[in-house]
Design a protein around this motif. Structure first.
Motif, short mmCIF file in Angstrom:
data_model
loop_
_atom_site.label_atom_id
_atom_site.label_comp_id
_atom_site.label_asym_id
_atom_site.label_seq_id
_atom_site.Cartn_x
_atom_site.Cartn_y
_atom_site.Cartn_z
N SER A 167 0.83 -1.21 0.00
CA SER A 167 0.00 0.00 0.00
C SER A 167 0.87 1.26 0.00
CB SER A 167 -0.92 0.01 1.22
OG SER A 167 -0.17 0.15 2.41
N PRO A 168 0.41 2.34 -0.65
CA PRO A 168 1.19 3.59 -0.70
C PRO A 168 1.56 4.16 0.68
CG PRO A 168 -0.53 3.65 -2.35
CD PRO A 168 -0.76 2.40 -1.55
N PRO A 169 0.65 4.15 1.69
CA PRO A 169 1.07 4.66 3.00
C PRO A 169 2.24 3.90 3.61
CG PRO A 169 -1.33 4.56 2.89
CD PRO A 169 -0.81 3.86 1.67
N GLU A 170 2.25 2.57 3.44
CA GLU A 170 3.36 1.76 3.97
C GLU A 170 4.66 2.07 3.22
OE1 GLU A 170 2.54 -2.49 4.67
OE2 GLU A 170 0.44 -1.99 4.34
N ARG A 171 4.57 2.21 1.91
CA ARG A 171 5.78 2.50 1.12
C ARG A 171 6.34 3.88 1.45
NH1 ARG A 171 4.41 1.44 -5.06
NH2 ARG A 171 6.67 1.79 -5.28
N SER A 172 5.45 4.87 1.59
CA SER A 172 5.93 6.22 1.92
C SER A 172 6.54 6.26 3.31
CB SER A 172 4.78 7.23 1.80
OG SER A 172 3.77 6.95 2.75
N MET A 173 5.94 5.52 4.26
CA MET A 173 6.49 5.46 5.62
C MET A 173 7.85 4.77 5.62
SD MET A 173 5.49 6.46 8.63
CE MET A 173 6.06 6.29 10.31
N ALA A 174 7.99 3.73 4.79
CA ALA A 174 9.28 3.03 4.69
C ALA A 174 10.36 3.95 4.14
CB ALA A 174 9.12 1.79 3.81
N ILE A 175 10.01 4.79 3.17
CA ILE A 175 10.97 5.76 2.61
C ILE A 175 11.41 6.74 3.69
CG2 ILE A 175 11.25 7.65 0.96
CD1 ILE A 175 9.15 6.16 -0.80
N SER A 176 10.45 7.27 4.44
CA SER A 176 10.76 8.24 5.49
C SER A 176 11.66 7.63 6.56
CB SER A 176 9.47 8.77 6.12
OG SER A 176 8.64 9.37 5.16
N THR A 177 11.36 6.38 6.95
CA THR A 177 12.15 5.71 7.99
C THR A 177 13.58 5.47 7.52
OG1 THR A 177 10.18 4.61 8.87
CG2 THR A 177 12.31 3.63 9.41
N LEU A 178 13.73 4.96 6.30
CA LEU A 178 15.06 4.65 5.78
C LEU A 178 15.92 5.91 5.63
CD1 LEU A 178 17.04 2.57 4.66
CD2 LEU A 178 15.97 2.86 2.41
N THR A 179 15.34 6.96 5.08
CA THR A 179 16.12 8.19 4.87
C THR A 179 16.46 8.88 6.19
OG1 THR A 179 14.02 9.35 4.45
CG2 THR A 179 15.28 8.62 2.54
N LEU A 180 15.53 8.85 7.17
CA LEU A 180 15.81 9.48 8.46
C LEU A 180 16.91 8.73 9.21
CD1 LEU A 180 15.15 11.64 10.57
CD2 LEU A 180 13.44 10.08 11.51
N CYS A 181 16.83 7.39 9.24
CA CYS A 181 17.88 6.60 9.91
C CYS A 181 19.23 6.83 9.25
CB CYS A 181 17.51 5.12 9.88
SG CYS A 181 16.12 4.68 10.94
N THR A 182 19.24 6.92 7.92
CA THR A 182 20.49 7.18 7.20
C THR A 182 21.03 8.57 7.56
OG1 THR A 182 19.66 5.81 5.39
CG2 THR A 182 21.56 7.19 4.93
N PHE A 183 20.14 9.54 7.60
CA PHE A 183 20.54 10.92 7.95
C PHE A 183 21.14 10.99 9.36
CE2 PHE A 183 19.07 14.76 10.24
CZ PHE A 183 19.83 15.72 9.59
N LEU A 184 20.54 10.26 10.31
CA LEU A 184 20.97 10.35 11.70
C LEU A 184 22.25 9.57 11.98
CD1 LEU A 184 17.52 9.91 13.51
CD2 LEU A 184 18.84 12.02 13.30
N LEU A 185 22.42 8.42 11.32
CA LEU A 185 23.45 7.48 11.77
C LEU A 185 24.52 7.14 10.75
CD1 LEU A 185 21.04 4.95 13.52
CD2 LEU A 185 22.33 6.79 14.61
#
Length: 416
Positions: A167-185
């Motif tokens: 579903s689009p909400p799950e995919r968009s949430m996965a994008i946000s999670t991956l990019t934020l974790c990459t940005f932080l760590l």
């Protein structure tokens, strides 16, 4: 019809409609089957019947009780019952947003990371979105202590992001999670660039506004930490893609995300070499942004048109002359100056994630304060309550002043 037969039929109908002694009732939880010969309440665990073990009473409880609540919620993440897992996820996400509870999870980070990775891979729907939210909040409080989470999530989230059946909400949430974790760590710029390539691929191939908007926001967040020498190649490669998104987009949120991305890209290009902005791609992007700043389509609402014109006037000035809409965010006795598009985008991502808990993290979270260069946390001023004698003296002085003020206002006429 004889009365006896009617009564007999009525009795038979009641027996068929009701649940007999051997009937089976389906409980609202998944795979919960309850025999009606037993009490339903006695057949369901307390944690399934209600979420009382994860309510907000911990806000006013002692640190010991809060630690117990957090520990219990962590244990329940692996529970077999979905309602118990959801209650635990909701509780942990709420506490990680509004409180600093990292000290209560020390020693269990590896277990939690493993639970998150397995849960995201197996679950779907609402539970997966809550797990993705927890995966975003978790590194925000632990920082380098959970640096491995980015590489572990990469192998799980990229297939979800690229899977059209999700579903689009799950995919968009996965994008946000991956990019934020990459940005932080993440300190590996090669890995950062690989994730940005995935986002660029979605921008050019995906037709779902929600997913494209999340990809552009995540791409912009990672762009803000790239070394300056990588910017010229990105300007040439990504400017036409963002321009095309702006020309075809109908969703205002997607337009604004694209405009912010272009503003940041041009800001970083100026820091690198301003002469690079003389290229044809930059001129086309500038023309498209200017047209959106004065667009007056009747098919969109008045409020939406006003917001679009105001936003794109800022983007147009940013692309043409390097303008930044400076903002000052006050929290406690401190303030945060958002004086660049990079900082503005980083702050917007954190406020979307933390909502009302952003103030708490700005004041107390060392990682967030490092991102915005706020220095170590400032200790709050401890006010001491006045003693009983001091309060008496203050009240007496106030009463005396009031009496004198009243006396001056009175008409002191003598009675003969």
């Amino acid at each position: 019809m004889p009365k006896g037969k009617g009564k007999k039929k009525q009795k038979e109908k009641t027996t068929d409609d009701g649940a007999g002694s051997g009937a089976v009732l389906m409980f609202s939880g998944p795979s919960q089957i309850v025999d009606d010969t037993d009490s339903i309440c006695s057949s369901i665990p307390d944690s399934v019947l209600s979420d009382e073990s994860f309510d907000d009473s911990a806000d006013s409880s002692s640190d010991t009780e809060l630690q117990f609540q957090v520990s219990e919620a962590l244990d329940n993440l692996a529970d077999k019952n979905s309602r118990t897992r959801m209650a635990a996820l909701n509780y942990l996400n709420d506490k990680l947003k509004h409180k600093m509870v990292g000290q209560y999870i020390v020693g269990r980070t590896e277990t939690l990371i493993d639970t998150l990775v397995r849960g995201i891979k197996r679950s779907q729907g609402g539970e997966r979105k809550e797990l993705l939210l927890l995966a975003s909040l978790f590194p925000l409080q632990f920082g380098e202590d959970c640096a491995d989470i980015t590489s572990l999530l990469l192998s799980v989230l990229v297939p979800i992001i690229m899977d059209n059946s999700v579903s689009p909400p799950e995919r968009s949430m996965a994008i946000s999670t991956l990019t934020l974790c990459t940005f932080l760590l993440c300190h590996d710029m090669k890995l950062v660039e690989d994730i940005m390539h995935h986002c660029e691929s979605l921008c050019s191939s995906c037709k779902i506004d929600l997913i494209v908007s999340a990809a552009i926001k995540g791409w912009s967040l990672l762009l803000s930490i790239l070394p300056i020498h990588m910017i010229p190649a990105i300007l040439t490669r990504q400017t036409p893609i963002l321009t095309k998104v702006l020309e075809s987009a109908s969703d205002l949120s997607l337009k604004i995300s694209s405009g912010q991305a272009l503003s940041l890209l041009f800001e970083l290009t100026r820091e690198c070499n301003e002469d690079l902005l003389e290229c044809e791609e930059a001129e086309v992007a500038c023309a498209v942004v200017q047209s959106l700043a004065s667009e007056s389509n009747r098919y969109s609402g008045r409020k939406e048109r006003t917001q679009q014109r105001a936003s794109f006037r800022d983007f147009s000035q940013a692309i043409e002359s390097g303008y930044v809409p400076e903002r000052s965010i006050k929290f406690g006795s401190e303030s945060l100056q958002l004086d660049s598009w990079a900082r503005l985008i980083q702050y917007n991502v954190l406020t979307e994630l933390l909502a009302t808990g952003c103030r708490t993290h700005l004041m107390n979270n060392g990682l967030v304060r490092d991102i915005f260069q706020l220095g170590p946390p400032v200790l709050p001023y401890l006010e001491t309550k006045a003693t009983k004698i001091e309060r008496k003296l203050i009240n007496a002085a106030s009463a005396k002043w009031r009496s004198q003020a009243r006396g001056k206002q009175r008409d002191k006429r003598c009675v003969l």
